[in-house]
Structure formats: C-alpha cells, structure tokens
Design a protein around this motif. Structure first.
Motif, PDB file in Angstrom:
ATOM      1  N   PHE B  10       0.253  -1.264  -0.029  1.00  0.00           N
ATOM      2  CA  PHE B  10       0.316   0.137   0.072  1.00  0.00           C
ATOM      3  C   PHE B  10       1.293   1.370  -0.028  1.00  0.00           C
ATOM      4  CE2 PHE B  10       0.255   1.444   4.674  1.00  0.00           C
ATOM      5  CZ  PHE B  10       0.705  -0.069   5.021  1.00  0.00           C
ATOM      6  N   ARG B  59      -9.381   4.169  -1.718  1.00  0.00           N
ATOM      7  CA  ARG B  59      -9.458   3.106  -2.194  1.00  0.00           C
ATOM      8  C   ARG B  59      -9.934   3.622  -3.461  1.00  0.00           C
ATOM      9  NH1 ARG B  59     -14.597   1.219  -1.401  1.00  0.00           N
ATOM     10  NH2 ARG B  59     -15.794   2.642   0.059  1.00  0.00           N
ATOM     11  N   ASP B  81      -4.251  -3.381   1.701  1.00  0.00           N
ATOM     12  CA  ASP B  81      -3.948  -4.173   0.491  1.00  0.00           C
ATOM     13  C   ASP B  81      -4.489  -2.967  -0.773  1.00  0.00           C
ATOM     14  OD1 ASP B  81      -1.600  -5.431  -0.752  1.00  0.00           O
ATOM     15  OD2 ASP B  81      -3.813  -6.282  -1.356  1.00  0.00           O
ATOM     16  N   GLY B  82      -3.374  -2.221  -1.713  1.00  0.00           N
ATOM     17  CA  GLY B  82      -4.324  -1.914  -2.957  1.00  0.00           C
ATOM     18  C   GLY B  82      -4.391  -0.520  -2.469  1.00  0.00           C
ATOM     19  N   CYS B  83      -4.622   0.499  -0.716  1.00  0.00           N
ATOM     20  CA  CYS B  83      -4.590   1.092  -0.759  1.00  0.00           C
ATOM     21  C   CYS B  83      -3.781   2.408  -0.417  1.00  0.00           C
ATOM     22  CB  CYS B  83      -5.998   0.940   0.441  1.00  0.00           C
ATOM     23  SG  CYS B  83      -6.861   0.363   0.356  1.00  0.00           S
ATOM     24  N   LEU B 185      -2.485   3.116  -7.214  1.00  0.00           N
ATOM     25  CA  LEU B 185      -3.396   2.186  -7.324  1.00  0.00           C
ATOM     26  C   LEU B 185      -3.624   1.056  -8.118  1.00  0.00           C
ATOM     27  CD1 LEU B 185      -5.562   4.052  -4.301  1.00  0.00           C
ATOM     28  CD2 LEU B 185      -3.208   2.644  -3.895  1.00  0.00           C
ATOM     29  N   LEU B 188      -1.005  -1.608  -8.151  1.00  0.00           N
ATOM     30  CA  LEU B 188      -0.794  -3.159  -7.094  1.00  0.00           C
ATOM     31  C   LEU B 188      -2.265  -3.545  -7.090  1.00  0.00           C
ATOM     32  CD1 LEU B 188      -0.757  -0.764  -4.081  1.00  0.00           C
ATOM     33  CD2 LEU B 188       0.855  -1.928  -4.919  1.00  0.00           C
ATOM     34  N   HIS B 189      -3.123  -3.240  -7.776  1.00  0.00           N
ATOM     35  CA  HIS B 189      -4.314  -4.415  -7.741  1.00  0.00           C
ATOM     36  C   HIS B 189      -4.145  -5.429  -8.859  1.00  0.00           C
ATOM     37  CE1 HIS B 189      -6.200  -1.641  -5.943  1.00  0.00           C
ATOM     38  NE2 HIS B 189      -7.351  -2.914  -5.452  1.00  0.00           N
ATOM     39  N   ASP B 190      -3.304  -6.696  -8.820  1.00  0.00           N
ATOM     40  CA  ASP B 190      -2.962  -8.227  -9.633  1.00  0.00           C
ATOM     41  C   ASP B 190      -4.114  -9.496 -10.016  1.00  0.00           C
ATOM     42  OD1 ASP B 190      -2.240  -8.775  -7.273  1.00  0.00           O
ATOM     43  OD2 ASP B 190       0.075  -8.880  -7.584  1.00  0.00           O
ATOM     44  N   HIS B 250     -12.335  -5.526   0.802  1.00  0.00           N
ATOM     45  CA  HIS B 250     -11.578  -4.790  -0.995  1.00  0.00           C
ATOM     46  C   HIS B 250     -12.408  -5.676  -2.003  1.00  0.00           C
ATOM     47  CE1 HIS B 250     -10.121  -8.885   0.042  1.00  0.00           C
ATOM     48  NE2 HIS B 250      -9.670  -9.098  -1.457  1.00  0.00           N
TER      49      HIS B 250
END
Lengths: 786, 485
Positions: B10, B59, B81-83, B185, B188-190, B250
């Motif tokens: 994050f 987010r 996570d992802g934020c 962000l 980060l989103h995989d 999430h």
C-alpha cells in the motif's frame, strides 16, 4: 555604537488581547508531543497494571507465575518491591489509605494489584491477564446511601456550615419543602489517557515524564515510594491531552509504578493503560445524594435551608474531603440563606476513589440550590427567575454566605439584567407557555422549556496553603527569555496567558519568550494546576520574577547613564533612558557585561484569605466569578429525547488576559457541564463493575449535541475588584455550572405536562430515560390529582 | 485458482510500503505510531469511538479513487492492501505551509489540549474534499466520530465553515496528485489472492467473490473480517487470538447493489456509507437513519453484511431489514441458501449458519406503494451511540385498513425480533391512533426486555410502546423532533 531602534507602538502578545494558543500550529499538524509521543530510548520496557475483579475481598494470594511465563515478560512488580515499611502509600493527604498495591484487602473492582513488565506494551498487557488471584469475597457497598445504612465510615472529616438559626427559620416560615436529589458523577474522558515514563539516572535519580496536573505531588509520591529524597526525582510535563481534574492525583499510581519498575530493572519504563482500564481504575467526579429542606414565604423568599450532602467517595479519601467541602461552599450558589445548616457526608464505598473534576464539588452544590429554587417556583406558581431574583445576595444584612464570608463584589444583578434582555427571556417564556398549552391540548409530541440560571463561584484553593506559586525566568545574553512556572498546560492556554504577562511586563514581543516544559527542577513545591487558579497564581509569580529583573536593570541603567528611576521606561522592544533609546537586546547585552543578574525566581501567595474549618468560618475565597446562562430545550414526550435549541451566556472573567482563550474556556466548560447533566451516565452493576467504561458506553457530548444557537460573550465591562493579575478573573471552572440552565429548562419542559404545579425532581444525568420517566410520573400524578 | 502473493502493498503518504512479515492483526495505528513514528494520529480509545486516530484511506471504488476518513485504531494492516493511507503529517498547502483546514483551525482557535485535533483535522479534510461549503448539519455529521473534551466544538464548527476561505479543494495537493495516486493503486491491483503469514497467524485476501467461497470452504473456522468495526475490538479490547483471518472489504463483487422489478439485492460487503448512497432512492425513510449509525469513520468501514453476521441483538440494521421483509442470501461454495432474515437469529449469540458458509447478500422486496414505513433509534446520545432500542415499522394499507404489518425491534430481546402479537392486533384495523395504542399495549406479550447500562427494562418497554404513537404521529404530517420549531 550605532543602532537602528524600531519604534513600534505596541508589542505582539499584549495582555487583554486575543492571541492563539501557543501550540496551535503544532496541534493541527500533529507535531505537538504528548508523553506517548516522546522518543523511547533503546531498551525501554513497558509496564501494565493487573486489576482486581472483585469489589471487596480479603486478599489471600497473588500468583504471577503464569504472567512470568508469557512471551516478552521481563518481570513483575508487586507490593513486595516497595522495600521500606510505610512507603506503600500514595494517598494525596498522607492518610495512608491508598496503597500502591494492597497487601491484604481488595477495596474496589478495578483496584491495581500488581504490574507486569515486558518488552512491549502489548506483551505486558496480555500477560497481566494471566494472574491467579486468590481472595475471599466480602460484602461490598457500591452506593453511598447503602454504605451509610451499612454503617460504613467517612473517608474524610465531614464539614458543617451553619449561620443563623434554622430551627427558628423553619418554625416561622409559611411554606416548607423537603426533597432528595441524586446527582450523577462524571468521568473526565480526557482524550489522552493516563501515562507515565520513568527514566532511571545515576545514583538514585529518577526522571518522570508524564501528563499530570500536579508535578510536585507526583515527585513527592515517587520519592516516598522509592524511599529517596525529593531532590532525586524530577517530574517533567510538557503538555496534557486534557486533565479536568482527572490528572491531579490519579496520575500518581502510574508514575510510581513506572518508577518502581525502572528502579528494579534499571531500564526506562513506560506505562499507559487501555482506555477501559483507565476508566475503571481511576477516580471520577463524585456522585451525590442530597437531602434538602427549604422554608420560604409567599413571595418565594427563602427563610431557612438545611442540607445533607452524601457523596460516593470510593474506598479512600483522595480529595474527597475538600470536594465535599466545596459542595457545601456552593450550596448557596448566588442566593442568600438567612438561616442555614449544611452537612457533608463523605461516604466510604467499595468503588474507585473519586477525585477532582472541574468545579470540584461546586457544581453538585449549585445544582441543589437551583433545585430548591424550582421547588419554590412550582409550589407558588411563579417563574423560577422571579424566585431567583427574590433570593440573590444583596446589601448589608443579605450579603453573608453560609461560611460567613461577605459577598463584596456582587455584579450579578447587572449580569442577570443584561442576560434577560439579550436573550429576550420574558417574550420567549410567554411563547413557550403558549406552545406547551397547545401541545397539552392536542396530544402534541413536543414540550419546550426555558431557564435562566446564575453562577457565583468562589476562587481560591480552600486549603489556604495551596494558594502559592513560583516561577523562574532567565533572560539570556542574546535577549531571549525563558519562562518557567509551576502550572501545567492542559489546553486551557495557561502558557499563552503567562507569556503574555511576561511580554507585557518586559514590553517585548511574545516570540522572544520560550515557555519550557513544567518541571520540578525549575520550580519546586508547586500546587496542582487546579481550582481555576493557574493564571491567577502563576501569572503573578511570573510577574514577580520579571519585576525583580526589571528592578536590577533599572538600577543598572540609572547608575550607568546617571538618570533617575522615573526617567527609565520600558517601551515596546526598547528602553527609554532619559532622552536615550536602547533596544531591549542592547540593554540586556550591556547589563550582562556589567554583571547584572538576569535570572529571577518569582513567588506569589494569595492575600486576604483565611479559613477555620472547625468553626466553618472565614474568607476561603479571594473573590467570586459570576455568570449567567439562558437555555431553551425541546423534549419529545414519547421518548424523552431532547434538543437544546438555544443557549445564551454572559460570563465574567474580570478584565480578560486573553478574551478568545477565555471564550474557549466558557464554551468548553458549558458543553462539558451539559454532558454531565444530560448524557454522561456512570453505571455500575450489582457486583460493582463499572459498565460504562469507554466512549462506546459512556457518552460525552458530540458536535451535534451542542445548542443549535449558541451565543457566548464575556462581560467586557467587568474587572476584578481585587488586585489579581491585570484585574482578570479565573475562568476554568465557573462556566461549567452555566450548563445547569439546560437541566432547569428540561425540568420546565417536563413540568409543563402537569401545568407546572409539580416539581419534576429530575435527577441527573437527565438522560432521555430520566426525562421520559419524569414526564410519565407527572402525567400519572396529574391524572390522579385532576 | 488465482495466483498467490505473499505480501501486502500500500501507499503511505508518498511511500510505497511492502510488508511480508506483519501480524495480520496489527493495527494501522500501532504501525504508524510505533514503526513509522508518524505520531500525529493518537490512541484515545482503541475502539473506533473517539476519532483521535482518524486518517484517510484512499481506495478504488467503481473506477474512481475515493478518500474516506477511517479509524486507524481498529483497522488491521492487511485490509490496506491496494490502498493509499494519508496521515496528518502529509497535509500541506500549496506553499508547503499549513493546509487550509489546519490554518482555519488555528485562526478559529479550534484546538485546546490538541490531542483530538489531528483526528478532527482529518475528518474536516475528508468533508471539505467532497463538500467545500458545508452547512452546520453536514459539519456535525462529519464530526460524529470525533470527540473533543475541551472546546465544546463551537470553534471547530466555526473553523469548518471557514475552510474554503483559505483555499479550494481543486488546488488541494491530494487533488492535484489524484491521477498519480490513481495509477499507483491501479498498478497494485494484480488480481492475486494474498496470503500473509507471520507470527503463526495467517491473513488471506481472496482475489474475488468466488475465490472467497473457496477460501471459506478451506478455512471454515477462520474469522471473516469485513470492516473490522467489530472484529477490531475483539483484538484491541478482548485481546483475542485470531489465527486465520479472511479479509473481504476489498472485494468489489461483494459490494454490488442490484435492482430487479421485485427486489433490491445488496452485497454483504456494502458499507453503511455506500448503502446510504445506493438505497436512498428506494427507502427514503432511512435517509435520516443512516447518520444515526456510528460516525463517518465507522460508516466508511462497517458493512451491512457484517452487522447481520455478528448476530448482535442491538445491531442497527436487522430490525430495519426485518421490517422490510428482507431475506438473507447465505452462500457455501456454489450453493446459495436463502432464508428470511428474521429466521437467521436463533438466540443470543446463535445464528442459522452452516460450516463454511458466509453472508453473501441481503435481498429486500421493493415496498408496495401504499405501504407506510418508519424507523426509530433511541439512544442516550443521539449520534454515534448504540441503541437503547430500535424499532422499524412496515404497514401495508388496503382500502383504509391495515393488511400487512411487520414491526421489528432491536434491543428488546436476545435477538432482533418481530412484535408478533402487536402485528396481529393491527391486521384489519384502520390506521388510527387508537389502533396503534391498542397494538402497543400488546408489546409485553412479545418482549421482556432487560435492564443494562444503556436503559432500564421499564424505559425500553415504555418507549417501545410510545413509538407506535410516534409512528402514527409522523404519518399524520406532524413534525418530527428534529424539525420542530
């Protein structure tokens, strides 16, 4: 030597002018350090208290083996670690009734029994739950009345105030009402909880960083428990995240345990309880049960008052003696009682030992005075304001308090007159009476109430010897000034105000002055920053130090430039010496070179006051602060929920040192008082467990709870009749009681359902529940009577 | 099976954080204060009630980057996570000085002791970003989750009104950097499932709803964490050991709100804040109710599904949804089980659950046009309090007579429960005050409430009865309390 002298008309930071809080910029940017924000040295350990699970029991055994086996645990601290006999005591009055850890009897649920020390706070907290406590339960008395019936003792010597002849007063009166009122306690709910950080030094030295209103007491307690002289202990306080009385004596246990652990393990030790443990293990505002008896004539003029004030003090005295004393001192509020007899009953109970809280018993006294006014008004069918006016202190013959102090500076009549006019009280009362009559006739949902209540509050510690203060001022050779005083900065703006006093006295810009942390190294033997006294005492002590230094400067300048004293004037950032002008910096530089002492310790003691407690007579207060408030409420008669529609306040702070900070104190105190009287309810279960122990269950006011219209002003025309610092008045506590206008307005709204013929006798806090039950009781009574 | 990632990532202010060794129950507040020495956020209560720890979490939601105020004290690290976490330390104005929110607070004397102040600044910042000219009510709503014990709030409100005099949200630094942060962000989103193991504990962040159903089956005894507004307290207050946690906040596919002709289906992961937006058009009678639930920080985290799944007898949503005739969609693997919401609550602490299942959605019938609705929450303090009791009314009226009645209460029994006897007496009667009072008189047959720190049994019963009259009143067009002159 040639120098440009600036010739400003005024310095920055004058007294009587608005100035932001000295830490405001740090507050908003998150850069203001509180004790928990201090960088921890490597090796810092963390202590956590283990609390009792029963309210009253014989303590048989504390087995901490399971705690010691937990991860991260370094060791434990128990009563056995307090080496010398007689040192296991942290009672504020040295009554030996408040052990650090008890050795044979548990006296309340939540009492600290031991501490675990671990590498992290989380580990210490977790391990503290593993203790095996063996004890034999004893009967417990949670409630003050029940404790009295069970023959429990007083925790402190009770007080009696008496003037005139109540027996005659009652015999000669046409009307008499007896009643009982239950007044709830209050948790401080300072946003920053209790915390202490002990750092061991060489020899026996111990430095404590903490968040206390009373550094000197913490110092003395740590010295006592460690068995070392006070000179080896330093207590330092930069700022508190709120105190309100809750950090006057309640911090002692944390300071002492941190110090014991730091001594035992030779490492820095921090201790910070979780909010639930903080609320469970530390004292609160005393709740009271008061029996009152009042006689009055057909005009509502009081002839005699008798009152018995029973307080839930908890297991130990702490400050309960002076708190219950002050309840009696304020049981007159602003009213003259021709014949009066008041008694305090500081009851021991198996609950946490209650303590100081803004107003210090005063609010509990004032609220009873206002209840009696209401009783009279409803009995006679009068507007309570009329009854209030009929009973205010007046001229000779009507100017003696129950403690025989003359009310010399009564500005209340003018204040009330202004308040009544500014709030449009009379017209609004008529509107509300009409509104309620219509609602009664048509199953209306809402009822309204309006009330104007006064405040008269005595300023000084009632223990005369606390009315002293010290300061220490250094002027460095570069002209910068360091200011130290014995008061603590807990948000009230004390440091700002004292710095203004110093800036004004030296006639230098306030940026030149640095206020340090409060530390027992700089100013010894200080009193708690309490009793609203912070600015009065420390402002004067600082001024004394400035005057000493100025005196030396003047003598030096006179000699050096051969001028008379009256030819020297401190002008903004410069000094006039005869016809000559020198910058302040230059004067200081010259003085240093000439070996003038540029440091001074200042001192102040409040004049005129004296108090004979055994006789119940004297002049405990240097002066009175006054105020008035009008509140209007709307109540839902089906749920008891309510809204505060409007509050108007005029409050007297004398000639304010800093009007905007004083206004902040008035607004804040009012809302805190409103919380005490409305939503803040302390609720113990039958086992003595406090079930309202965190903000999830204990509800202090929110932004949406404050009056929809909220007009606050200071009585700008007022100045203190006594020679206080710049003729200002103390402001911390008095406005707290302005919130009683809300309670009285609620009471009027409730009373409307029975046509104002019955006093609702609302106990506090007047939660929606109490309001609804009062409405229902009155409607049922109304039906029976009608 | 999605790919598995073994760390969380994050953004913290301007720094990318990657953690593969953190405890799954470490709070964001402890991380900020103890490990990052970002000390602006304070611990006041460690239970999400005081707001001293308020920070912003950015987010991705429905294709945009949104920033919300949340409580760092009960927010576990894996949920970030992802934020993008924004703390008070990052606030600045265009020249690097005090931010407009901060300057307004200084100039209006909004701080005294200062301990609550960073949290208040963050709450006002969140408000100002979306509403630069807020009114008094909106300011108070934004501050419902922030306690101040010193100021009495008056100067804070004055500051909040004035913020826009100090700058515009359009030139705010976070707005200017929005595109950058959005991209950060997105990157980060995989689409991976995250499995984080440390200190003998495990956090699993499923890749999507279907993945969640697999994970749930594999870990039927794991603790499901949505908003952590309840589970957070298990850790911070009860010091419970949670070994395996499945984080679901999430999962965007649990946030779906789907409308058919007959029903509205609300994903269990919908937060209160999102529900307020999504449901307003269908259930206008709830508009005022949403803001009675906690404060914004909690509403931004807590979910409708979580409020039901935790089985509390005083949860805010169950009475409301039961009165609306809602069904609960429970899912186990691919199998859905639909039950009436009221049947889900069996007894105190006991719900109709199957091993390995989870609450997937709530299905609410679209109300008949001639139905009457009301919902009442009664509490000691109006805002940000737990109800003493809560009542929800649904009356179907045909030809002037009550034909359907669903009246549900919270806080009156060990579970959220319908007032069966009272409902029965209403059927076939005209909707009058007398009818409602008669029904109210039946309540003692339906409920035997208890006394506790929130209210006495006596008060609960009196108010429960009175709310029948209140409801009747409100439907007569008389003014409710808040609007009263």
């Amino acid at each position: 030597m040639k120098q440009d002298i600036k010739t400003e008309d005024a310095i920055r930071g004058q007294v009587h002018k608005n100035l932001p809080h000295e830490s405001a910029q740090k507050h908003v940017s998150g850069q203001a350090d509180y004790t928990d924000d201090t960088r921890e040295p490597i090796g810092t350990l963390h202590a956590y208290l283990g609390l009792s699970d029963v309210a009253h029991a014989k303590l048989v055994d504390i087995d901490l083996n399971a705690c010691l086996a937990m991860e991260g645990v370094v060791g434990v601290i128990t009563a056995k670690d307090i080496i010398a006999p007689g040192y296991n005591d942290i009672s504020a009055n040295h009554l030996d009734d408040e052990p650090v850890f008890p050795t044979d009897e548990i006296e309340f649920l939540g009492q600290p029994l031991f501490a675990v020390v671990a590498r992290s706070r989380a580990e210490a907290r977790r391990a503290a739950r593993e203790a095996k406590i063996t004890c034999e339960p004893l009967p417990a008395q949670i409630d003050a009345l029940e404790a009295k019936e069970a023959g429990y003792p007083y925790v402190a010597k009770p007080l009696k105030l008496e003037r005139g002849d109540v027996i005659k007063g009652f015999a000669g009166a046409t009307n008499r009402i007896k009643g009982q009122m239950r007044i709830g306690g209050q948790d401080h709910m300072y946003l920053e909880g209790q915390i202490a950080f002990a750092l061991p030094g060489e020899d026996e030295d111990m430095l404590i960083r903490t968040s206390t209103q009373h550094p000197s007491e913490a110092q003395h307690m740590v010295a006592q428990v460690l068995g070392i002289p006070s000179h080896s202990v330093t207590v330092e306080v930069r700022r508190l995240g709120g105190g309100f009385g809750g950090k006057e004596s309640q911090m002692n246990i944390f300071c002492v345990v941190a110090a014991l652990a730091a001594r035992k393990f030779g490492q820095p030790v921090k201790i910070r309880p979780d909010r639930d443990d903080d609320m469970t293990a530390t004292g609160k505002r005393h709740d009271f049960v008061v029996d009152y008896d009042v006689a009055f004539d057909e005009d509502g003029v009081i002839a005699a008052v008798e009152g018995d004030f029973m307080a839930r003090c908890g297991y130990a005295a702490d400050l309960s003696g002076p708190v219950t004393d002050r309840a009696l001192f304020h049981a007159d509020n602003a009213y003259f009682y021709p014949n009066v007899l008041l008694r305090s009953h500081p009851m021991k109970t198996n609950t946490v030992s209650n303590t100081a809280f803004r107003g210090f018993g005063g609010p509990q006294g004032v609220v009873v005075a206002e209840r009696m006014i209401e009783e009279i008004a409803f009995a006679l069918g009068k507007d309570p304001l009329e009854v209030r006016k009929a009973n205010f202190y007046g001229d000779a013959g009507r100017d003696l308090t129950p403690y025989h102090q003359q009310v010399e500076d009564n500005i209340l009549p003018r204040l009330i007159e202004e308040m009544e006019a500014k709030s449009d009280y009379q017209a609004r009362r008529v509107d509300i009476l009409t509104y309620n009559a219509k609602a009664n006739a048509s199953h209306g949902l809402c009822r309204k109430g309006l009330a104007l209540t006064p405040v008269k509050f005595g300023i000084s510690f009632t223990a005369t010897h606390f009315n002293q203060a010290g300061s220490l001022i250094h002027v460095y050779s570069d002209g910068s000034i360091q200011l130290n005083h014995g008061g603590t900065e807990m948000g009230q703006g004390l440091n700002t105000k004292v710095a203004q006093v110093v800036a004004d006295a030296f006639q230098v810009d306030i940026e030149r002055i640095k206020i340090t942390s409060t530390t027992t190294e700089k100013v010894p033997n200080t009193s708690a920053t309490a009793a609203s006294s912070g600015s009065d005492l420390n402002g004067m002590a600082a001024l004394d130090a400035v005057n000493q230094i100025k005196g030396r400067l003047v003598a030096f300048l006179c000699e050096k430039w051969d001028v008379a004293e009256d030819e020297i004037a401190f002008l903004p950032n410069r000094v006039k010496i005869g016809e000559k002008l020198l910058s302040f910096d230059e004067v200081i530089k010259q003085a240093y070179l000439a070996r003038v002492h540029l440091s001074a310790a200042g001192f102040y003691k409040t004049p005129k006051i004296h108090w004979d407690r055994d006789k119940g007579q004297g002049r405990p207060f240097f002066y009175f602060a006054y105020g008035a408030a009008v509140s209007e409420v709307t109540v839902n008669r089906l749920t008891g929920e309510y809204v505060i529609d409007r509050t108007d306040i005029i409050h007297d702070v004398g000639k304010s040192l800093n009007p905007i900070l004083d206004q902040g104190q008035v607004e804040g105190a009012f809302v805190q008082g409103m919380g005490w009287l409305t939503t803040e309810e302390l609720w113990w279960d039958k086992d003595g467990r406090l079930r309202t122990h965190a903000p999830s269950t204990y509800k202090i006011p929110l932004a949406s709870d404050i009056p929809r219209i909220f007009n606050v002003e200071l009585a700008e025309w007022s100045q203190n009749a006594e020679r206080t610092i710049k003729r200002s008045k103390a402001v911390g506590e008095p406005p707290f009681m302005l919130a009683i206008s809300v309670l009285e307005a609620l009471s009027m709204a409730v009373a409307s359902v029975a046509d104002y013929k019955i006093c609702p006798r609302l106990d506090t806090p007047a939660t929606p529940e109490r309001v609804l039950l009062a409405i229902d009781k009155l409607m049922e009574k109304g039906r029976c009577d009608g | 099976m999605p790919s598995i990632r073994k760390d969380i990532r994050f953004w913290l202010n301007d720094e990318l954080i990657t953690l593969d060794q953190c405890s799954p129950t470490e709070t964001l507040l402890d991380y900020l204060r103890l490990e990052r020495r970002l000390i602006g956020a304070k611990e006041g209560c460690a239970e999400g009630d005081c707001g001293a720890c308020t920070i912003l979490v950015g987010r991705l939601f429905q294709g945009t980057l949104m920033y919300e105020a949340v409580n760092a004290c009960i927010r576990f690290l894996p949920s970030l996570d992802g934020c993008h976490v924004v703390t008070v330390e990052a606030l600045k104005d265009e020249d690097g000085g005090l931010h407009p929110v901060q300057q307004a607070m200084v100039d209006h004397h909004g701080s005294q002791c200062g301990f609550c102040t960073p949290g208040i600044v963050m709450s006002l910042y969140a408000l100002w970003m979306t509403n630069p000219e807020p009114g008094r009510c909106q300011i108070e709503e934004a501050l419902q989750g922030n306690l101040c014990r010193c100021t009495g709030y008056a100067p804070i409100i004055r500051a909040a009104v004035a913020i826009s005099d100090y700058g515009s949200p359009l030139s705010d630094w976070l707005e200017r950097e929005r595109k950058t942060n959005f991209k950060r962000l997105i990157d980060l989103h995989d689409g991976a499932r995250v499995v984080l193991e440390a200190e003998g504990k495990r956090a699993i962040l499923p890749a999507n709803l279907d993945d969640f159903s697999h994970v749930r089956l594999e870990e039927p005894h794991a603790t499901i964490v949505a908003g952590s507004t309840d589970v957070g307290l298990w850790v911070t207050k009860e010091i419970r050991d949670l070994h395996t946690l499945i984080f679901i906040a999430h999962l965007e596919d649990m946030k779906a709100v789907i409308c058919s002709q007959s029903h509205i289906t609300i994903g269990a992961g919908v937060t209160y804040s999102e529900a307020k937006q999504a449901m307003s058009g269908y259930f206008p009678h709830l508009d005022a109710f949403w803001t009675r639930i906690a404060g914004p920080q909690i509403r931004n985290m807590g979910t409708i599904g979580g409020n039901i799944a935790n089985g509390s007898p005083i949860g805010d949503m169950p009475p409301v949804l039961i009165a609306l005739g809602a069904d609960l969609v429970l899912r186990k693997s691919w199998e859905q089980r639909i039950i009436r919401l009221e049947d889900f609550f069996i007894d105190y602490g006991k719900q109709d659950r199957w091993e390995g299942d989870f609450v997937e959605a709530i299905r609410i019938p679209i109300p008949a046009p001639d139905s009457l609705h009301g919902v009442y929450k009664v509490s000691k303090r109006r805002d940000e309090d737990i109800s003493s009791l809560c009542a929800a009314f649904y009356l179907g009226i045909t030809d002037g007579l009550i034909t359907k009645a669903r009246i549900a209460f919270g806080g009156m029994a060990a579970t959220p429960k319908r007032a069966a006897e009272a409902e029965r007496t209403l059927k076939g009667k005209p909707f009058t005050r007398e009818t409602m009072l008669a029904a109210a008189d039946c309540l003692p047959l339906d409920f035997q409430p208890i006394s506790d720190m929130r209210a006495s049994a006596d008060y609960r019963m009196r108010v429960a009865k009175n709310l029948f009259e209140q409801f009747w009143h409100d439907k007569q067009g008389t003014m409710p309390l808040e609007a009263a002159e």
